[in-house]
Design an enzyme around this catalytic site. Structure first.
Site, PDB file in Angstrom:
ATOM      1  N   CYS A  93     -37.781  -3.050 -21.324  1.00 55.07           N
ATOM      2  CA  CYS A  93     -39.017  -2.755 -20.952  1.00 55.07           C
ATOM      3  C   CYS A  93     -39.880  -4.078 -20.583  1.00 55.07           C
ATOM      4  CB  CYS A  93     -39.615  -2.072 -21.763  1.00 55.07           C
ATOM      5  SG  CYS A  93     -38.671  -0.513 -22.560  1.00 55.07           S
ATOM      6  N   ARG A 137     -36.558  -6.417 -14.135  1.00 56.93           N
ATOM      7  CA  ARG A 137     -36.122  -6.204 -15.372  1.00 56.93           C
ATOM      8  C   ARG A 137     -35.432  -4.556 -15.576  1.00 56.93           C
ATOM      9  NH1 ARG A 137     -39.246  -9.372 -19.460  1.00 56.93           N
ATOM     10  NH2 ARG A 137     -38.832  -7.953 -21.122  1.00 56.93           N
ATOM     11  N   GLU A 161     -21.510  -3.307  -9.725  1.00 57.12           N
ATOM     12  CA  GLU A 161     -23.139  -3.425 -10.260  1.00 57.12           C
ATOM     13  C   GLU A 161     -23.934  -2.881  -8.944  1.00 57.12           C
ATOM     14  OE1 GLU A 161     -24.329  -6.713 -13.293  1.00 57.12           O
ATOM     15  OE2 GLU A 161     -23.430  -7.535 -11.427  1.00 57.12           O
ATOM     16  N   HIS A 210       2.284  -4.777 -12.816  1.00 53.09           N
ATOM     17  CA  HIS A 210       2.542  -3.980 -14.002  1.00 53.09           C
ATOM     18  C   HIS A 210       1.563  -2.935 -14.081  1.00 53.09           C
ATOM     19  CE1 HIS A 210       5.255  -7.219 -15.197  1.00 53.09           C
ATOM     20  NE2 HIS A 210       4.298  -8.146 -15.091  1.00 53.09           N
ATOM     21  N   LYS A 245     -31.693  -6.148 -15.986  1.00 50.85           N
ATOM     22  CA  LYS A 245     -31.641  -7.533 -16.008  1.00 50.85           C
ATOM     23  C   LYS A 245     -31.084  -8.152 -17.251  1.00 50.85           C
ATOM     24  CE  LYS A 245     -31.476 -11.517 -13.869  1.00 50.85           C
ATOM     25  NZ  LYS A 245     -30.256 -11.810 -13.106  1.00 50.85           N
ATOM     26  N   ASN A 249     -41.687  -2.470 -26.826  1.00 52.72           N
ATOM     27  CA  ASN A 249     -40.161  -2.783 -26.219  1.00 52.72           C
ATOM     28  C   ASN A 249     -39.485  -2.869 -27.436  1.00 52.72           C
ATOM     29  OD1 ASN A 249     -37.918  -3.416 -24.894  1.00 52.72           O
ATOM     30  ND2 ASN A 249     -38.909  -5.491 -24.274  1.00 52.72           N
ATOM     31  N   GLY A 250     -38.395  -2.062 -27.770  1.00 59.95           N
ATOM     32  CA  GLY A 250     -37.533  -2.195 -28.651  1.00 59.95           C
ATOM     33  C   GLY A 250     -37.064  -0.655 -29.424  1.00 59.95           C
ATOM     34  N   GLU A 307     -15.270 -11.105 -11.923  1.00 59.47           N
ATOM     35  CA  GLU A 307     -16.628 -11.273 -11.624  1.00 59.47           C
ATOM     36  C   GLU A 307     -17.041 -10.710 -10.170  1.00 59.47           C
ATOM     37  OE1 GLU A 307     -19.353 -11.774 -13.003  1.00 59.47           O
ATOM     38  OE2 GLU A 307     -20.796 -12.355 -11.195  1.00 59.47           O
ATOM     39  N   TRP A 350     -37.816   1.681 -19.670  1.00 63.20           N
ATOM     40  CA  TRP A 350     -36.356   2.146 -19.382  1.00 63.20           C
ATOM     41  C   TRP A 350     -35.720   2.881 -20.195  1.00 63.20           C
ATOM     42  CZ3 TRP A 350     -31.337   2.511 -18.762  1.00 63.20           C
ATOM     43  CH2 TRP A 350     -30.818   2.175 -17.751  1.00 63.20           C
ATOM     44  N   LYS A 398     -19.586  -7.553  -9.602  1.00 62.45           N
ATOM     45  CA  LYS A 398     -20.726  -7.508  -8.849  1.00 62.45           C
ATOM     46  C   LYS A 398     -20.688  -6.210  -7.750  1.00 62.45           C
ATOM     47  CE  LYS A 398     -23.085 -10.077  -9.607  1.00 62.45           C
ATOM     48  NZ  LYS A 398     -22.868 -10.856 -10.718  1.00 62.45           N
TER      49      LYS A 398
HETATM   50  C1  G6P Z   1     -27.047  -7.499 -18.255  1.00 63.23           C
HETATM   51  C2  G6P Z   1     -26.837  -7.585 -16.720  1.00 63.23           C
HETATM   52  C3  G6P Z   1     -25.768  -8.440 -16.391  1.00 63.23           C
HETATM   53  C4  G6P Z   1     -25.705  -9.699 -17.070  1.00 63.23           C
HETATM   54  C5  G6P Z   1     -25.763  -9.570 -18.666  1.00 63.23           C
HETATM   55  C6  G6P Z   1     -25.849 -10.698 -19.386  1.00 63.23           C
HETATM   56  O1  G6P Z   1     -26.191  -6.425 -18.699  1.00 63.23           O
HETATM   57  O2  G6P Z   1     -27.057  -6.456 -16.146  1.00 63.23           O
HETATM   58  O3  G6P Z   1     -25.842  -8.737 -15.111  1.00 63.23           O
HETATM   59  O4  G6P Z   1     -24.557 -10.481 -16.806  1.00 63.23           O
HETATM   60  O5  G6P Z   1     -27.039  -8.582 -18.924  1.00 63.23           O
HETATM   61  O6  G6P Z   1     -27.129 -11.296 -19.364  1.00 63.23           O
HETATM   62  P1  G6P Z   1     -27.473 -12.762 -19.903  1.00 63.23           P
HETATM   63  O7  G6P Z   1     -28.961 -12.798 -19.338  1.00 63.23           O
HETATM   64  O8  G6P Z   1     -27.277 -12.742 -21.131  1.00 63.23           O
HETATM   65  O9  G6P Z   1     -26.831 -13.799 -18.947  1.00 63.23           O
END
Ligand code: G6P
Length: 630
Positions: free
Chosen positions: A13, A38, A510, A526, A625, A111-112, A503, A85, A507
């Site tokens: 949050c 975020r 996501e 395989h 984020k 937040n928490g 990766e 969130w 992406k």
């Molecule tokens: C979240 C984000 C990812 C990110 C991960 C690690 O899950 O959605 O995109 O890679 O956190 O984030 P950090 O800030 O630790 O690199």
């Protein structure tokens, strides 16, 4: 189980509190807008209306809240606000923050997670306290309010003394994590905050101060910040602030300065933050190298590792920990450090490491990688390794983040704020720093001066090469148009390109919500080969080198099964013309640059496909984020 049953489990949050020179509402709403990246599903604000709180809450965007706020009269110069969130049900106006205590005296944003909320709630209900939401946060608030009332009535304490005592008393009873800000009707000139496990930072302005979860919230108004540590309580007025421990011991604050400008956190002329950040990569890579090569240019150097070369020489093993995209950067580090420095490297998901209790050799050096420096799984893994006595270094983008402040040293990325949820420039910079670290460790061991010089020279060329890769954007946008309707993608790459394939798949998942899998090319036969069909395009990385021919053979296997292929190569004319449906050519370079370079077309492809599919690129569904609860 208690946690699963909770209706207000919060991921990441945003919190913003403001006091006092100007009208609070536009400043708070602007702060919330800046924290939108975020991830959130509802937003709320608590303002002063004459001598009372006015709380407005709305599901959906901050814009909805702004429109609602315009309908009301409130010219107060202090307030608190929040973006929420939720992970388990309950996306509603009632469950949004800030909450107000049952006696209308206190308002709080949290937040928490309060883990023992159910028990405390039952006890409070037995004492006549009523609740309007099903959140754990309201339980914490009402506990503070209950204790505050008792302090006032039984001990006749002044409001400020009573509130801080009640706050400390309540926080000593709760289990879990919190970053909270609160206001009290009896103390209109103060906002109060406390943290344990969730970030909180004071913005020190000119006759105005902020308490927020992230410096981005007030980046346009002040660059002076004080990062709170776990277990600290902050009392903030318009002109001053005090920090104490939970035991009421005063802390003398360190005021830091944010190194980036507000424009860095704005979109400028780009349609999305993600695209802006993709195009910022030459600069991000350049910044990651500034001042980090030795005078003779044969090795890298790092000012913040806080570990002498003699000690580093004793290291037998390195363990890298991270989550999501950062975990992929860990895999790149593994490949490069093992190859060039010949130090065995292990990579673990931070979330797994924390509970696995894996045996670690005593001469192991631990590295965490985290863009935000706040991901709770990574933070807790770091704490676990430190608790066991290991030295933990970090690669982090956000200066002042909890991971950066708690580790024993490390490397700052200096990529500038990354706002798009899907990490792009932070990832490529992490890979580049991993390459510089491999050079540093290698030169400390067996790598020659000449080889070191060659690698340093190659690394310095990276920004220009990345700019060349970015010039393929139009071609990639066209490819995206052609393939955006597919619902399954395969990404293949070998050796160091395997994490890049992972990766690339991440992406696409996501931001486009497309099912995508990354595999080592040779593993395709395989199992994943069963997926190949005209409906499942493959993004295949085939770079020149030892295994180039084998990668081409893998592509042949896909083509034989009528699978469309988008190839990414640096082979120029050596890539057989008709082997792939689409060929994205990249400049040829030293292997140390491959990870960031090949990431560029992957990122652009995901971006343009998401745009074609009309997805919300910067705020993808269900993602945050930075994830600050487990
Ligand atoms: C979240 C984000 C990812 C990110 C991960 C690690 O899950 O959605 O995109 O890679 O956190 O984030 P950090 O800030 O630790 O690199």
């Amino acid at each position: 189980m208690v946690r699963l049953a909770m209706l207000c489990n919060l991921i990441m949050c945003g919190i913003v509190g403001y006091i006092c020179k100007h009208e609070a509402s536009p400043i708070l709403l602007d702060g919330l807008r800046r924290l939108e990246y975020r991830g959130y599903d509802s937003a709320g604000i608590c303002l002063w209306n004459k001598d009372q709180f006015q709380i407005l809450k709305k599901t959906g965007r901050v814009e909805n809240l702004r429109k609602e706020t315009l309908k009301h009269d409130h010219s107060g110069q202090a307030g608190i606000s929040h973006t929420r969130w939720a992970t388990h049900g309950g996306v509603s106006d009632e469950n949004a923050h800030p909450h107000i205590s049952w006696d209308n005296k206190l308002s709080m944003a949290h937040n928490g997670v309060i883990e023992n909320f159910a028990l405390i709630k039952r006890e409070l209900e037995a004492k006549g306290v009523s609740f309007t939401s099903e959140t754990d946060s309201e339980v914490l608030l009402n506990l503070i309010a209950f204790l505050y009332d008792a302090e006032l009535k039984q001990n006749h304490a002044t409001a400020d003394v009573a509130l801080l005592k009640a706050l400390r008393g309540a926080l000593s009873q709760v289990e879990g994590t919190y970053g909270i800000i609160m206001t009290c009707v009896d103390l209109p000139d103060l906002i109060i905050g406390a943290r344990k496990g969730s970030p909180l930072v004071i913005g020190v302005g000119d006759e105005e101060n902020f308490l927020a979860s992230d410096v981005t919230a007030f980046a346009g108004r002040t660059k002076s910040v004080v990062y709170l540590d776990d277990g600290q309580v902050a009392t903030v007025s318009g002109t001053d602030f005090f920090i104490t421990t939970m035991d009421d011991v005063a802390i003398s604050p360190t005021i830091d300065t944010i190194s980036w400008d507000i424009e860095d956190a704005e979109m400028g002329s780009y349609p999305h933050f993600m695209l802006k950040e993709i195009f910022e990569q030459p600069m991000a890579i350049e910044n990651s190298m500034r001042g980090r090569f030795s005078q003779d240019n044969s090795t890298a150097q790092f000012g913040g590792l806080n570990i002498a070369p003699r000690e580093l020489r004793q290291i037998d093993r390195i363990l890298f920990l991270g989550c999501g995209t950062a975990w992929h950067a860990c895999l790149i580090a593994e490949y490069l450090i093992e190859k060039y420095a010949r130090i065995p490297v292990e990579v673990e998901y931070a979330s797994e490491f924390r509970y696995r209790n894996s045996p670690l050799d005593k001469n192991t050096l631990v590295f965490t990688i985290s863009q935000s420096g706040e991901t709770i799984d990574t933070l807790e893994a770091q704490r676990e390794a430190q608790r066991k006595g290991y030295r933990v270094l970090g690669i982090t983008n956000v200066v002042g983040s909890t991971i950066a402040r708690e580790n024993d040293g490390g490397v700052f990325q200096h990529s500038g704020p990354e706002i798009g949820v899907a990490s792009t420039k932070a990832f490529s910079s992490q890979c580049h720093i991993a390459a510089m670290l491999s050079l540093y460790f290698a030169r400390m061991r067996d790598m020659s001066f000449t080889d070191g010089k060659e690698i340093a020279k190659a690394l310095k060329a990276a920004p220009g090469l990345i700019a060349q890769a970015l010039s393929r954007a139009d071609q990639i946008a066209e490819i995206a148009k052609k393939y955006a309707h597919h619902d399954d993608f395969l990404f293949l790459g070998r050796q160091m390109m395997f994490p890049i394939a992972l990766e690339g798949a991440l992406k696409l998942k996501e931001i486009s919500y497309i099912h995508a899998e990354g595999y080592p090319s040779a593993e395709m036969k395989h199992g994943p080969i069963a997926l190949i069909s005209p409906d499942c395009p493959t993004v295949a990385i085939a770079l020149k080198g030892e295994i180039f021919k084998k990668s081409l053979a893998n592509i042949q296997e896909i083509r034989a099964r009528k699978g469309p292929v988008i190839a990414i190569t640096d082979a120029g004319k050596d890539f057989p013309e008709d082997l792939a449906d689409e060929v994205i050519q990249l400049p040829e370079t030293h292997e140390v640059n491959h990870a960031p370079l090949v990431s560029i077309p992957m990122q652009l492809l995901s971006y343009y496909i998401a745009v074609e599919r009309k997805c919300d690129v910067d705020k993808p569904r269900n993602l945050a984020k930075s994830v600050t609860v487990e």
